[in-house]
Write an enzyme that holds these catalytic residues in place. Structure first.
Site, mmCIF file in Angstrom:
data_model
loop_
_atom_site.group_PDB
_atom_site.id
_atom_site.type_symbol
_atom_site.label_atom_id
_atom_site.label_comp_id
_atom_site.label_asym_id
_atom_site.label_seq_id
_atom_site.Cartn_x
_atom_site.Cartn_y
_atom_site.Cartn_z
ATOM 1 N N TYR A 136 -35.450 -32.717 29.447
ATOM 2 C CA TYR A 136 -34.109 -32.141 29.520
ATOM 3 C C TYR A 136 -34.178 -30.913 30.419
ATOM 4 O O TYR A 136 -34.729 -29.889 30.037
ATOM 5 C CB TYR A 136 -33.654 -31.789 28.099
ATOM 6 C CG TYR A 136 -32.234 -31.280 27.940
ATOM 7 C CD1 TYR A 136 -31.376 -31.113 29.025
ATOM 8 C CD2 TYR A 136 -31.751 -30.987 26.676
ATOM 9 C CE1 TYR A 136 -30.081 -30.654 28.857
ATOM 10 C CE2 TYR A 136 -30.449 -30.525 26.491
ATOM 11 C CZ TYR A 136 -29.621 -30.361 27.576
ATOM 12 O OH TYR A 136 -28.342 -29.892 27.397
ATOM 13 N N LYS A 164 -32.963 -35.669 31.926
ATOM 14 C CA LYS A 164 -31.563 -35.367 31.656
ATOM 15 C C LYS A 164 -31.192 -34.253 32.607
ATOM 16 O O LYS A 164 -31.594 -33.104 32.440
ATOM 17 C CB LYS A 164 -31.348 -34.948 30.202
ATOM 18 C CG LYS A 164 -29.892 -34.629 29.873
ATOM 19 C CD LYS A 164 -29.726 -34.182 28.424
ATOM 20 C CE LYS A 164 -28.294 -33.736 28.152
ATOM 21 N NZ LYS A 164 -28.132 -33.220 26.772
#
Length: 307
Positions: A136, A164
Site C-alpha cells: 500500500y 495499491k
C-alpha cells in the site's frame, strides 16, 4: 485461493454494535451485497476498517468470518499496519493460519522509516509468509513513499505481487507499467482517480464507496474493461460527489452514513471516532440524498455479452 490482483476489491468497513462489539450480522449483510454485485476480492482491516482500533483477536474473527461467508468465491485479504517488523511477521502468520488468501501491507507505522528500513521491513515479512502481498503506497497519508527503485528491490520476492497506488499521481501508473510491465499489478487506491487510473492501465480498484454502492462501482470497472468508456464515464460522473466523501479525514463516518442510506450498514464507529453531527452531518447527508435521487439505471454489466 489464488489472487489475480485485478477488478474491484472493497476496503470494507468494520461493523460495530451499539455496545461497541463486532456486529457480525450486519457485516455479513454487507459482504453478501459485495459478492452479489460481483466484486473480485474483499480487503479487511484497512483505514476504512478502523484497523488501528481493532484488537488482534477482532482482526482474526473478521478474517475467519469473511472466509466462511465468501466460501472461496473471492479472495480475502487482510491489511497489515504494524509498528514493528516482529509484529508484522506475527500478523502475517496469523492471517495465513486463519485462512486469508493474501496481505495488503503498509510501511511501518508511527516511525518514519527511511528507504532502506522500509525495504527491509517488507522483505522480512515477504520471507516469512507464503501469502501474496500488495504493498500500500500512500505517501500522502502515511508519509512514506515506496519509490520505483525500492520496488525494483522488492520484486526479487515472488510473493510481492501488487501495489495499491495512492500517490495521487496518475502518471505513476504509466511509470510502473513502463518499468515493470505486468510483474507488478496496480490497483488504484483513490476513489476520485479510479476510472482515470484504470483507463491508463491500472489492473483494479481498491474502493471505498463500494461499501455503500457495490453495483455501481463494479459496473464502472466492467464497462471500461469492455471498452464501454462512454457508459463508464456517465456512471462515474454521477458517482463523483459521493466518491469525494472518501478523500476526507472523516471518510469512515461518511461512508458508514452512505451504507445506512443504502441499507447495508450502520453508522456506529469506534471511539475516538464519533458519528457526524451538526452542519457536517447535514452536508454529507445532502450529498448522499442527491446521489440516491439521481442514481442511474445500470446496464447488465455482469452479462458476458458485454465484451
Amino acid at each position: 485461493m489464488t489472487i489475480e490482483w485485478k477488478g474491484v476489491m472493497p476496503a470494507v468497513t468494520t461493523k460495530f454494535t451499539d455496545q461497541d462489539t463486532l456486529d457480525l450480522q450486519m457485516f455479513e449483510v454487507n459482504i453478501n451485497a459485495q459478492i452479489e454485485a460481483g466484486v473480485h476480492g474483499i480487503i479487511l482491516g484497512g483505514t476504512l476498517g478502523e484497523a488501528s482500533t481493532l484488537s488482534d483477536e477482532e482482526k482474526r474473527i473478521l478474517v475467519k468470518t469473511t472466509v466462511n461467508i465468501v466460501k472461496n468465491k473471492v479472495p480475502v485479504i487482510i491489511n497489515i499496519a504494524e509498528q514493528t517488523t516482529k509484529g508484522a511477521i506475527e500478523a502475517a502468520r496469523k492471517a495465513e493460519e486463519d485462512g486469508a488468501s493474501g496481505l495488503m501491507m503498509l510501511p511501518p507505522m508511527r516511525y518514519k522509516a527511511g528507504d532502506r528500513e522500509t525495504v527491509i521491513y517488507f522483505k522480512e515479512v515477504a520471507k516469512s509468509t507464503h501469502l501474496p502481498i500488495m504493498i500500500y503506497n500512500n505517501p500522502v497519508d502515511y508519509k512514506i513513499e515506496v519509490t520505483l527503485d525500492m520496488f525494483e528491490e522488492l520484486l526479487a520476492f515472488d510473493n510481492i505481487k501488487a501495489v495499491k497506488e495512492s500517490t495521487r499521481d496518475i502518471s505513476n501508473v504509466t511509470r510502473i507499467k513502463n518499468r515493470f510491465g505486468d510483474r507488478l499489478k496496480i490497483l488504484s487506491g483513490v476513489d476520485t482517480l479510479a476510472l482515470e487510473s484504470l483507463l491508463m492501465g491500472a489492473d483494479g480498484w481498491v474502493a471505498g464507496l463500494v461499501d455503500a454502492f457495490p453495483a455501481e462501482t463494479v459496473a464502472i470497472y466492467e464497462l471500461q474493461k469492455a471498452g464501454k468508456i462512454k457508459e463508464a464515464i456517465a456512471i462515474y460522473r454521477w458517482f463523483l460527489p459521493l466518491l469525494e466523501l472518501d478523500i476526507n479525514p472523516k471518510l469512515v463516518q461518511n461512508i458508514k452514513l452512505a451504507e445506512v442510506a443504502t441499507g447495508i450498514g450502520t453508522e456506529n464507529v469506534r471511539a475516538p471516532r464519533l458519528p457526524l453531527v451538526g452542519e457536517e452531518r447535514k452536508t454529507v447527508l445532502k450529498v448522499i440524498e442527491n446521489g440516491l435521487k439521481t442514481r442511474p439505471e445500470l446496464p447488465d454489466y455482469k452479462n458476458s455479452d458485454l465484451m
